[in-house]
Write a protein that holds these residues in place. Structure first.
Motif, PDB file in Angstrom:
ATOM      1  N   GLU A   1       0.908  -1.067   0.134  1.00 55.84           N
ATOM      2  CA  GLU A   1      -0.202   0.038   0.131  1.00 55.84           C
ATOM      3  C   GLU A   1       0.835   1.053  -0.263  1.00 55.84           C
ATOM      4  N   MET A   2       1.943   1.272   0.706  1.00 50.65           N
ATOM      5  CA  MET A   2       2.874   2.284   0.818  1.00 50.65           C
ATOM      6  C   MET A   2       3.407   2.659  -0.657  1.00 50.65           C
ATOM      7  N   PHE A   3       4.096   1.371  -0.947  1.00 52.71           N
ATOM      8  CA  PHE A   3       4.505   1.466  -2.490  1.00 52.71           C
ATOM      9  C   PHE A   3       3.603   2.125  -3.335  1.00 52.71           C
ATOM     10  N   ASP A   4       2.287   1.792  -3.472  1.00 54.49           N
ATOM     11  CA  ASP A   4       1.214   2.017  -4.512  1.00 54.49           C
ATOM     12  C   ASP A   4       1.119   3.511  -4.354  1.00 54.49           C
ATOM     13  N   PHE A   5       1.239   4.067  -3.053  1.00 55.83           N
ATOM     14  CA  PHE A   5       0.926   5.586  -2.734  1.00 55.83           C
ATOM     15  C   PHE A   5       2.101   6.192  -3.429  1.00 55.83           C
ATOM     16  N   ILE A   6       3.422   5.749  -3.002  1.00 59.11           N
ATOM     17  CA  ILE A   6       4.461   6.605  -3.562  1.00 59.11           C
ATOM     18  C   ILE A   6       4.631   6.572  -5.059  1.00 59.11           C
ATOM     19  N   ALA A   7       4.384   5.614  -5.733  1.00 61.37           N
ATOM     20  CA  ALA A   7       4.366   5.305  -7.206  1.00 61.37           C
ATOM     21  C   ALA A   7       3.182   6.124  -7.536  1.00 61.37           C
ATOM     22  N   THR A   8       2.088   6.361  -7.041  1.00 62.48           N
ATOM     23  CA  THR A   8       1.291   7.225  -7.688  1.00 62.48           C
ATOM     24  C   THR A   8       1.362   8.525  -7.408  1.00 62.48           C
ATOM     25  N   VAL A   9       2.108   9.083  -6.416  1.00 64.25           N
ATOM     26  CA  VAL A   9       2.702  10.400  -6.187  1.00 64.25           C
ATOM     27  C   VAL A   9       3.922  10.551  -7.194  1.00 64.25           C
ATOM     28  N   PHE A  10       4.580   9.913  -7.487  1.00 65.79           N
ATOM     29  CA  PHE A  10       5.641  10.212  -8.560  1.00 65.79           C
ATOM     30  C   PHE A  10       5.037  10.426  -9.936  1.00 65.79           C
ATOM     31  N   THR A  11       3.916   9.192 -10.269  1.00 63.04           N
ATOM     32  CA  THR A  11       3.411   9.396 -11.570  1.00 63.04           C
ATOM     33  C   THR A  11       2.723  10.638 -11.730  1.00 63.04           C
ATOM     34  N   ARG A  12       2.023  11.323 -10.660  1.00 62.77           N
ATOM     35  CA  ARG A  12       1.258  12.603 -10.719  1.00 62.77           C
ATOM     36  C   ARG A  12       2.176  13.801 -11.084  1.00 62.77           C
ATOM     37  N   LEU A  13       3.406  13.338 -10.237  1.00 64.33           N
ATOM     38  CA  LEU A  13       4.258  14.527 -10.478  1.00 64.33           C
ATOM     39  C   LEU A  13       4.770  14.592 -11.650  1.00 64.33           C
ATOM     40  N   PHE A  14       5.208  13.495 -12.336  1.00 59.91           N
ATOM     41  CA  PHE A  14       5.706  13.400 -13.801  1.00 59.91           C
ATOM     42  C   PHE A  14       4.736  14.133 -14.535  1.00 59.91           C
ATOM     43  N   GLN A  15       3.395  13.467 -14.626  1.00 63.49           N
ATOM     44  CA  GLN A  15       2.396  14.312 -15.184  1.00 63.49           C
ATOM     45  C   GLN A  15       2.152  15.677 -14.997  1.00 63.49           C
ATOM     46  N   PHE A  16       2.047  16.233 -13.995  1.00 61.03           N
ATOM     47  CA  PHE A  16       2.297  17.592 -13.613  1.00 61.03           C
ATOM     48  C   PHE A  16       3.197  18.458 -14.351  1.00 61.03           C
ATOM     49  N   ILE A  17       4.302  17.945 -14.345  1.00 60.30           N
ATOM     50  CA  ILE A  17       5.718  18.630 -15.067  1.00 60.30           C
ATOM     51  C   ILE A  17       5.501  18.560 -16.480  1.00 60.30           C
ATOM     52  N   ALA A  18       5.016  17.446 -17.043  1.00 59.21           N
ATOM     53  CA  ALA A  18       5.172  17.108 -18.419  1.00 59.21           C
ATOM     54  C   ALA A  18       4.492  18.277 -19.418  1.00 59.21           C
ATOM     55  N   VAL A  19       3.147  18.391 -18.960  1.00 55.92           N
ATOM     56  CA  VAL A  19       2.487  19.342 -19.785  1.00 55.92           C
ATOM     57  C   VAL A  19       3.119  20.672 -19.920  1.00 55.92           C
ATOM     58  N   PRO A  20       3.595  21.656 -19.112  1.00 57.43           N
ATOM     59  CA  PRO A  20       3.962  22.733 -19.034  1.00 57.43           C
ATOM     60  C   PRO A  20       5.509  22.437 -19.971  1.00 57.43           C
ATOM     61  N   THR A  21       6.276  21.358 -19.509  1.00 53.24           N
ATOM     62  CA  THR A  21       7.362  21.163 -20.075  1.00 53.24           C
ATOM     63  C   THR A  21       7.392  21.024 -21.643  1.00 53.24           C
ATOM     64  N   ILE A  22       6.275  20.265 -22.104  1.00 54.43           N
ATOM     65  CA  ILE A  22       6.141  20.250 -23.550  1.00 54.43           C
ATOM     66  C   ILE A  22       5.795  21.560 -24.093  1.00 54.43           C
ATOM     67  N   ALA A  23       4.945  22.260 -23.521  1.00 57.65           N
ATOM     68  CA  ALA A  23       4.337  23.638 -24.170  1.00 57.65           C
ATOM     69  C   ALA A  23       5.760  24.710 -24.012  1.00 57.65           C
ATOM     70  N   LEU A  24       6.451  24.899 -22.918  1.00 61.25           N
ATOM     71  CA  LEU A  24       7.372  25.696 -22.912  1.00 61.25           C
ATOM     72  C   LEU A  24       8.618  25.418 -23.670  1.00 61.25           C
ATOM     73  N   ALA A  25       8.830  24.099 -23.895  1.00 59.70           N
ATOM     74  CA  ALA A  25      10.125  23.726 -24.786  1.00 59.70           C
ATOM     75  C   ALA A  25       9.760  24.073 -26.289  1.00 59.70           C
ATOM     76  N   VAL A  26       8.595  23.801 -26.718  1.00 57.51           N
ATOM     77  CA  VAL A  26       8.486  24.330 -27.910  1.00 57.51           C
ATOM     78  C   VAL A  26       8.111  25.854 -28.390  1.00 57.51           C
ATOM     79  N   ILE A  27       7.460  26.383 -27.365  1.00 60.37           N
ATOM     80  CA  ILE A  27       7.289  27.942 -27.488  1.00 60.37           C
ATOM     81  C   ILE A  27       8.532  28.441 -27.482  1.00 60.37           C
ATOM     82  N   THR A  28       9.619  28.396 -26.409  1.00 59.16           N
ATOM     83  CA  THR A  28      10.616  28.946 -26.309  1.00 59.16           C
ATOM     84  C   THR A  28      11.726  28.779 -27.551  1.00 59.16           C
ATOM     85  N   THR A  29      11.710  27.322 -28.113  1.00 61.47           N
ATOM     86  CA  THR A  29      12.578  27.079 -29.303  1.00 61.47           C
ATOM     87  C   THR A  29      12.073  27.861 -30.632  1.00 61.47           C
TER      88      THR A  29
END
Length: 431
Positions: free
Chosen positions: A52-80
């Motif tokens: 249960e603890m590992f499921d929680f940690i894995a979910t947190v990391f997955t959400r953090l990656f998803q959270f950062i991914a969207v602005p990363t895609i947008a800003l990388a293309v826009i600034t370039t």
């Protein structure tokens, strides 16, 4: 004499920095692999509280990656695009990225077709296919058709693509904004806006570095989660020959075809693999090319030393269109489903489906199970019985992991080859 001593000091410091960097990499690898094996062992023990603890940690990391991914895609293309605009450099980088993407994706599908013809998986009993119908996620099928998937790329408002994580639509908006900034009059307002976007991007990369620092904990949790699933029998190997074709094609593409592309372009595949290994590890467990993009960008720039003009333009594009594993899965699975349904499949039809699979993969979003639902929609659209998709579903967890790692490895190779090809045109001082 003094100039000579100064030169020796500079060289000595450079060698010391290089040794320190290599030492850090070795420690980093040891930490990741240690986390991987410890996590696998703990997950295999089957302790409910730990799982249960590992499921929680894995979910947190997955959400953090998803959270950062969207602005990363947008800003990388826009600034370039804002910096390069319609310059020749932009067209050259884009042409290289698309050419390598199509070549590697067609190669992946071709490997899958050759293996399918060689291994020749047989038909499953009709009762097995019929029973699999109960496991087909019909709610997803009713909501997503291939036509709707293409139409959803065109945004009807600015926020919806970001809220839903529609990668293709985000890319379209980012490209439009980036080119708009490039062609805007060079006013003070324009410069302020560009500097603000660049500042946001620098902040984002600081957050990515922090996430990378904590990555061993995430790897431990992901490995434990996967190990617990395997131990519980969630991942099973019921369709031997079909699975051999899919996984065999992925392994050949990963370990032979992509390294061959790198070697032919004068690059050391082992070196590129080592530098991009953080991204490959994250891709393996998150099962999302888009979610892995922040780590892929950081690895390309910090480890591989790719020119940011290349990495921040090529990698978001590749995350969207460079789907080697997806093309092979769509082709092999479509042929398998249609064969079981009694469709005539002469070689010409198979080759036609090879190119259909490549085009479908290019239009697929880099999200977990994206290839599965896209194949489901394709099979439904041609009138094939989709019960077999329910039989395949339990196997897809492991397939999705390996496919995503292969996709990110191909993205990394395309970035490395493009950067290598344009090294003289794009000097480090311009980065």
């Amino acid at each position: 004499m003094r100039d000579q001593n100064d030169s020796l000091d500079v060289e000595s410091k450079a060698q010391e920095v290089l040794r320190t960097h290599r030492g850090n990499q070795v420690r980093q690898f040891a930490l990741w692999f240690g986390a991987l094996f410890i996590g696998a062992g703990l997950g295999w023990m089957g302790i409910p509280a730990l799982n249960e603890m590992f499921d929680f940690i894995a979910t947190v990391f997955t959400r953090l990656f998803q959270f950062i991914a969207v602005p990363t895609i947008a800003l990388a293309v826009i600034t370039t695009l804002a910096a390069l605009g319609a310059q020749k450099e932009t067209r050259t980088i884009f042409a290289h990225a698309v050419s390598y993407t199509l070549l590697t994706t067609i190669a992946a599908a071709a490997v899958g077709l050759v293996l399918y013809l060689w291994i020749a998986p047989g038909n499953l009993p009709a009762e097995v296919v019929g029973a699999g119908m109960a496991d087909v996620p019909m709610d997803k099928l009713s909501k997503v058709t291939y036509y709707d998937h293409i139409l959803s790329v065109v945004p009807n408002n600015f926020l919806q693509p970001f809220l839903s994580g529609n990668v293709l639509s985000i890319m379209l908006i980012a490209a439009a904004v980036g080119l708009g900034l490039a062609f805007m009059p060079k006013t003070e307002s324009r410069e302020t806006l560009v500097k603000g976007l660049q500042g946001l991007q620098e902040l984002l990369f600081t957050l990515i570095r922090a996430l990378l620092w904590a990555l061993p904990l995430g790897i431990l949790a992901f490995a434990a989660q996967l190990s617990a699933q395997i131990e519980a029998g969630v991942i099973v190997g019921a369709l031997g020959k079909y699975l051999a074709v899919v996984l065999g094609g992925n392994f050949i593409q990963f370990f032979l075809v992509i390294p061959l592309f790198l070697f032919l372009r004068g690059l050391n595949p082992v070196h590129v693999f080592r530098q991009m290994s953080p991204a490959l590890a994250v891709a393996l467990f998150t099962k999302s090319s888009a979610g892995t993009l922040p780590v892929t960008l950081a690895s390309a720039e910090n480890n591989l030393k790719a020119n940011p003009k290349v990495s921040r333009f090529v990698l978001p594009i590749c995350t969207t269109i460079n789907m080697n594993g997806c093309a092979a899965f769509i082709l092999v699975t479509s042929l398998f489903v249609m064969q079981n349904a009694g469709f005539e499949l002469p070689l010409g039809t198979m080759v036609a489906w090879l190119f259909i699979s490549v085009l479908a993969a290019v239009g697929n979003a880099g999200v977990p199970m994206g290839c599965y639902f896209l194949t489901l929609s394709l099979m439904s659209s041609v009138g094939a019985p989709i019960g077999l998709m329910g039989v395949i579903l339990p196997l897809y967890t492991i397939i999705d992991m390996i496919e995503t790692a292969e996709n990110v490895w191909s993205d990394s190779a395309v970035c490395a080859m493009t950067d290598h090809d344009l090294a003289e045109e794009l000097t480090p001082q311009e980065a």
